[in-house]
Motif scaffolding. Structure first.
Motif, PDB file in Angstrom:
ATOM      1  N   TYR A   1     -29.546  24.170   2.207  1.00  0.00           N
ATOM      2  CA  TYR A   1     -29.923  23.150   1.231  1.00  0.00           C
ATOM      3  C   TYR A   1     -29.296  23.454  -0.125  1.00  0.00           C
ATOM      4  CZ  TYR A   1     -33.518  21.791   4.613  1.00  0.00           C
ATOM      5  OH  TYR A   1     -34.174  21.366   5.742  1.00  0.00           O
ATOM      6  N   ALA A   2     -28.868  22.396  -0.809  1.00  0.00           N
ATOM      7  CA  ALA A   2     -28.332  22.566  -2.154  1.00  0.00           C
ATOM      8  C   ALA A   2     -29.448  22.792  -3.167  1.00  0.00           C
ATOM      9  CB  ALA A   2     -27.505  21.346  -2.550  1.00  0.00           C
ATOM     10  N   SER A   3     -30.649  22.252  -2.884  1.00  0.00           N
ATOM     11  CA  SER A   3     -31.792  22.411  -3.778  1.00  0.00           C
ATOM     12  C   SER A   3     -33.071  22.195  -2.990  1.00  0.00           C
ATOM     13  CB  SER A   3     -31.715  21.402  -4.936  1.00  0.00           C
ATOM     14  OG  SER A   3     -31.779  20.081  -4.435  1.00  0.00           O
ATOM     15  N   ASN A   4     -34.182  22.677  -3.521  1.00  0.00           N
ATOM     16  CA  ASN A   4     -35.506  22.479  -2.911  1.00  0.00           C
ATOM     17  C   ASN A   4     -35.492  22.706  -1.399  1.00  0.00           C
ATOM     18  OD1 ASN A   4     -36.595  21.628  -5.463  1.00  0.00           O
ATOM     19  ND2 ASN A   4     -35.646  19.625  -5.111  1.00  0.00           N
ATOM     20  N   PRO A   5     -35.138  23.908  -0.969  1.00  0.00           N
ATOM     21  CA  PRO A   5     -34.991  24.166   0.469  1.00  0.00           C
ATOM     22  C   PRO A   5     -36.300  24.023   1.236  1.00  0.00           C
ATOM     23  CG  PRO A   5     -34.927  26.220  -0.764  1.00  0.00           C
ATOM     24  CD  PRO A   5     -34.874  25.112  -1.780  1.00  0.00           C
ATOM     25  N   ASP A   6     -36.166  23.575   2.464  1.00  0.00           N
ATOM     26  CA  ASP A   6     -37.302  23.497   3.378  1.00  0.00           C
ATOM     27  C   ASP A   6     -37.439  24.860   4.059  1.00  0.00           C
ATOM     28  OD1 ASP A   6     -39.117  23.078   5.418  1.00  0.00           O
ATOM     29  OD2 ASP A   6     -38.363  21.088   5.919  1.00  0.00           O
TER      30      ASP A   6
END
Length: 399
Positions: free
Chosen positions: A361-366
């Motif tokens: 993820y580029a941001s806010n990873p799961d």
């Protein structure tokens, strides 16, 4: 007089490139006691070792001096002709060899595209999640990343429109066929809708297609390039079908983009390995690529089926996963009680590794997601390790 530390001398872009968790964890995977679902590794049983050895011998005997000499940046012309003809046969696409640039794997093509297009602060749209190698490579050019959600049948069309509307997006990077890491393939309908939307914006599409040959349901879908060739840069690779160690891929694009990419490649490495290109072309001429790929498809389909059956049999019902129709990966979503990193700390103790999904993820990873590779683990080993893995997930849920 004060001197700068080495750290102060590094370019700003170095700090923006995320470390590859996959490369780090593959160091652990070199231990033969480890069962690895981590790497995107093709099954080495299908590397045509003897055939390539024979081809290399013929090249040295018949074309040795040419193959060992410097060569054109664009790549060995007969190899580009082969790629051109294959696109014509598979998709009825008229792509002249002059619009094909041979690269050191499709990874180099991403680097060349970044050099051509991205200035610091430019907006680049990625699938959510996306291929870690693309995230690493494009990060070097200091863009602003935006993400578009993936559904079971491809990108979310509403979200795509929202993202394109929100900012001037210069590039959209996508993997429509059996996406890495999720295994998702864009449906025919999603492809058409995506093209309709993308055509309304001043955005180039990077269509990465390393897995398109490895399909299980006998249905091939045309690439996005077929609908919008003037705005699409199509990438391909021999890494998944022949051997990754050859490091040969290609870029298909408009003449203008190919000219600029060729200049960038000249500045980077002059040209891809000439000898390797000769040997590969000899192999493609002497043997049937489709027959070779059919063996890979049959085995990977069986390995996919084995992994899916293990997920159904050994894992709690609250675990979700994709059912890929091709490629090399399935994507698992754990219950909320567990993170993938937490699970990994437990499985490493049992000599089992995988890649936590937060790397993609580029941001806010799961943090509840993880990627499992099925192409490089044989059935008995896979069943044993998946049984253990499923038991660990169940134990953490109950804890």
């Amino acid at each position: 007089m004060k001197t700068k530390t080495t750290e102060n001398l590094f370019a700003d872009r170095v700090a923006n490139v995320p470390q590859s968790f996959i490369r780090e964890i593959l160091k652990v995977a070199s231990n033969p006691a480890i069962t690895s679902f981590a790497g995107g590794l093709p099954n080495p049983a299908f590397f045509p070792v003897k055939e390539l050895e024979q081809c290399a011998s013929r090249v040295f005997r018949q074309q040795g001096m040419q193959a060992l000499q410097y060569a054109s940046t664009e790549g060995y012309y007969p190899l580009r002709e082969f790629i051109s003809e294959r696109y014509r046969q598979r998709y009825n696409l008229d792509i002249p060899p002059e619009q094909i640039l041979i690269t050191n794997g499709s990874q180099q093509a991403l680097d060349l595209i970044g050099k051509i297009f991205i200035n610091p602060g430019d907006h680049v749209l990625l699938e959510r999640p996306t291929y870690l190698g693309a995230l690493q490579c494009l990060s070097m050019f200091q863009p602003v990343f935006q993400e578009v959600q993936l559904n079971a049948d491809g990108i979310d069309i509403g979200d795509l429109e929202d993202q394109l509307w929100s900012n001037p997006i210069k590039l959209f990077y996508g993997i429509p066929n059996f996406q890495n890491p999720t295994g998702i393939r864009y449906s025919a309908d999603i492809r058409r809708q995506a093209v309709d939307i993308l055509n309304r914006y001043n955005t180039y599409v990077i269509e990465d297609d390393p897995y398109g040959d490895i399909f299980f349901d006998e249905t091939e879908l045309p690439p996005l390039y077929a609908y919008m060739p003037e705005k699409t840069i199509l990438l391909g690779s021999f890494s998944k079908t022949i051997a990754p160690g050859m490091r040969l891929g290609w870029m298909v694009a408009s003449p203008e983009i190919i000219r600029k990419a060729t200049i960038m490649k000249q500045a980077s490495d002059l040209h891809s390995g000439n000898l390797t290109q000769y040997i590969l072309h000899e192999f493609l001429t002497m043997y049937s690529l489709d027959t070779h790929i059919k063996k890979i498809q049959d085995t990977y389909r069986f390995q996919r089926d084995t992994m899916i059956s293990c997920l159904k049999q050994y894992f709690p019902a609250t675990v979700e996963y994709t059912h890929p129709q091709g490629g090399m990966f399935t994507w698992v979503t754990l219950p909320e009680e567990i993170t993938a990193r937490e699970l990994l700390t437990k499985t490493i103790e049992q000599n089992i590794i995988f890649v936590p999904g937060d790397s993609f993820y580029a941001s806010n990873p799961d943090t509840q997601t993880l990627r499992l590779n099925y192409s490089n683990v044989e059935e008995p080993t896979m069943r044993k390790a998946m049984n253990t893995l499923g038991g660990m997930v169940a134990g953490l849920v109950e804890a």
